[in-house]
Design a protein around this motif. Structure first.
Motif, PDB file in Angstrom:
ATOM      1  N   ASP A 256     -34.412   1.842 -15.926  1.00  0.00           N
ATOM      2  CA  ASP A 256     -34.660   2.998 -15.409  1.00  0.00           C
ATOM      3  C   ASP A 256     -33.273   4.139 -15.504  1.00  0.00           C
ATOM      4  N   THR A 257     -31.694   3.640 -15.434  1.00  0.00           N
ATOM      5  CA  THR A 257     -30.854   4.336 -16.851  1.00  0.00           C
ATOM      6  C   THR A 257     -30.982   5.682 -17.026  1.00  0.00           C
ATOM      7  N   ASP A 258     -31.940   4.810 -18.550  1.00  0.00           N
ATOM      8  CA  ASP A 258     -32.090   5.609 -20.008  1.00  0.00           C
ATOM      9  C   ASP A 258     -32.768   6.818 -19.873  1.00  0.00           C
ATOM     10  N   LEU A 259     -33.632   6.682 -18.526  1.00  0.00           N
ATOM     11  CA  LEU A 259     -34.621   7.635 -18.612  1.00  0.00           C
ATOM     12  C   LEU A 259     -33.828   8.714 -17.777  1.00  0.00           C
ATOM     13  N   ARG A 260     -33.187   8.483 -16.824  1.00  0.00           N
ATOM     14  CA  ARG A 260     -31.880   9.341 -15.658  1.00  0.00           C
ATOM     15  C   ARG A 260     -31.659  10.235 -16.310  1.00  0.00           C
ATOM     16  N   LEU A 261     -30.654   9.910 -17.447  1.00  0.00           N
ATOM     17  CA  LEU A 261     -29.692   9.898 -18.691  1.00  0.00           C
ATOM     18  C   LEU A 261     -30.344  11.039 -19.891  1.00  0.00           C
ATOM     19  N   ALA A 262     -31.719  10.618 -19.736  1.00  0.00           N
ATOM     20  CA  ALA A 262     -32.375  11.394 -21.021  1.00  0.00           C
ATOM     21  C   ALA A 262     -32.895  12.769 -20.481  1.00  0.00           C
ATOM     22  N   MET A 263     -33.314  12.379 -19.071  1.00  0.00           N
ATOM     23  CA  MET A 263     -33.815  14.179 -18.390  1.00  0.00           C
ATOM     24  C   MET A 263     -32.623  14.260 -17.637  1.00  0.00           C
ATOM     25  N   THR A 264     -31.712  14.614 -17.847  1.00  0.00           N
ATOM     26  CA  THR A 264     -30.641  15.001 -16.716  1.00  0.00           C
ATOM     27  C   THR A 264     -30.090  15.806 -17.707  1.00  0.00           C
ATOM     28  N   ALA A 265     -29.545  14.524 -19.384  1.00  0.00           N
ATOM     29  CA  ALA A 265     -29.042  15.597 -20.620  1.00  0.00           C
ATOM     30  C   ALA A 265     -29.991  16.870 -21.102  1.00  0.00           C
ATOM     31  N   GLU A 266     -31.153  16.727 -20.762  1.00  0.00           N
ATOM     32  CA  GLU A 266     -31.453  17.442 -21.109  1.00  0.00           C
ATOM     33  C   GLU A 266     -32.422  19.552 -20.405  1.00  0.00           C
ATOM     34  N   VAL A 267     -32.085  18.999 -18.766  1.00  0.00           N
ATOM     35  CA  VAL A 267     -32.075  20.151 -17.791  1.00  0.00           C
ATOM     36  C   VAL A 267     -30.042  20.573 -17.930  1.00  0.00           C
ATOM     37  N   ARG A 268     -29.729  19.966 -17.982  1.00  0.00           N
ATOM     38  CA  ARG A 268     -28.188  20.592 -18.158  1.00  0.00           C
ATOM     39  C   ARG A 268     -27.310  21.440 -19.818  1.00  0.00           C
ATOM     40  N   LYS A 269     -28.308  21.092 -21.037  1.00  0.00           N
ATOM     41  CA  LYS A 269     -28.155  21.366 -21.596  1.00  0.00           C
ATOM     42  C   LYS A 269     -29.280  22.599 -21.712  1.00  0.00           C
ATOM     43  N   LEU A 270     -30.427  22.672 -21.026  1.00  0.00           N
ATOM     44  CA  LEU A 270     -30.939  24.378 -21.210  1.00  0.00           C
ATOM     45  C   LEU A 270     -30.404  25.055 -19.534  1.00  0.00           C
ATOM     46  N   LEU A 271     -30.009  24.629 -18.604  1.00  0.00           N
ATOM     47  CA  LEU A 271     -29.502  25.102 -17.766  1.00  0.00           C
ATOM     48  C   LEU A 271     -27.636  26.176 -17.686  1.00  0.00           C
ATOM     49  N   MET A 272     -26.842  25.286 -18.928  1.00  0.00           N
ATOM     50  CA  MET A 272     -26.018  25.640 -19.437  1.00  0.00           C
ATOM     51  C   MET A 272     -25.741  26.688 -20.626  1.00  0.00           C
TER      52      MET A 272
END
Length: 309
Positions: A256-272
């Protein structure tokens, strides 16, 4: 394509020393990324739903999303309730069409856990569903399940054998050192493989389950922190330990945690990088792709489950 139980896939995994990934789902993009990965790798698949996910996404939506995933992909899928706290939620999920449920009675005394698990087993089996139970306690946090490190207790092998015999449960989640969340170890990672071997020797035909088994891949943690996150010191279960566990009866590995990290990392990168962006498709699409890549990595390199469907 159909919703299936885990019986046949676990029987195969037991004899061939690999594990099936059980991935927690919360929304459409997560489901799509996971299912696309399993299809690409020709791997068996368990999608699991926690009580928190049911509350967030609502049961009807999740069920329809899983049905859509089966229709779109042509895959057979196990739909599993993760960490059911009581008989009622297990019953509701079975009645809704879940093919597998977990009753987590680990917070109760041994005899109470047996009685609760047996009640769920009798109902689920009467409806054609299978049951996972838990013996021992994992540290960490998952939804509203909280166990601090001092309260975490490893599974006793003799109790595990008695528990399985008296409950008729189909699979057993055990505690050998993993924990929920992104901070699994304060020092060197450690899993009690001798304990795992003892349990597997006593109940060799029972599929064992490893909860809290995300590896907390460093690249995702680093990317989250680089683009505004604050999760320093996160540490998961090393991939070689997961591979070793799969050789000693672990047939299901929860991620579960790895899914959250993968998703959040990509969202953070794009929005920044693109602060002007406000179209959810523009950041959820890449996040979905990141989940697919991560799940394919798990299936091939950690679970050894490619081409096992």
């Amino acid at each position: 394509m159909a919703l299936i139980t885990s019986k046949e896939m676990f029987a195969k995994a037991l004899t061939q020393d690999y594990a099936v990934g059980a991935f927690n789902v919360n929304n459409m993009e997560i489901i799509q990324g996971i299912v696309d990965a399993a299809k690409e790798e020709n791997a068996p698949l368990i999608l699991q739903v926690s009580a928190g996910a049911r509350k967030y996404a609502r049961p009807a939506y999740l069920l329809k999303l899983v049905e859509a995933a089966m229709e779109d992909s042509g895959l057979d899928i196990v739909l599993h309730l993760d960490h059911g706290e009581d008989f009622d939620i297990c019953k509701k999920c079975v009645d809704d069409g879940f093919t597998s449920v977990m009753i987590d009675g680990s917070k109760h005394a041994f005899e109470e856990n047996i009685a609760l698990t047996k009640q769920v087993v009798e109902y689920a089996h009467s409806k054609g569903a299978v049951v996972e139970a838990e013996l021992g306690k994992l540290a960490g946090v998952e939804d509203n399940i909280k166990v601090d490190a001092r309260s975490a207790t490893f599974t006793d092998p003799d109790e595990a054998a008695e528990f399985v015999e008296r409950t008729g449960v189909d699979s057993l989640a055990i505690a050998i050192g993993t924990s929920h969340g992104a901070y699994k170890f304060k020092g060197e990672p450690y899993l009690d493989f001798e304990r795992l071997k003892q349990i597997h020797e006593l109940i060799p035909d029972i599929p064992l389950v490893l909860h809290g088994a995300s590896t907390v891949l460093p690249e995702f943690v680093a990317k989250c922190n680089e683009y505004g996150g604050n999760i320093p010191g996160a540490q998961g279960v090393p991939e070689d330990m997961i591979r070793t566990a799969a050789g000693h009866g672990i047939c299901k590995v929860n991620i579960d945690t790895d899914l959250r990290l993968a998703m959040t990392a990509e969202v953070r990168k794009l929005l920044m990088e693109k602060p002007e962006e406000f179209d959810p498709r523009k950041y959820l699409g890449p996040a979905r792709d990141a989940i697919q890549r991560m799940v394919q990595h798990k299936i091939k390199n950690v679970l050894n489950a490619s081409n096992q469907r």
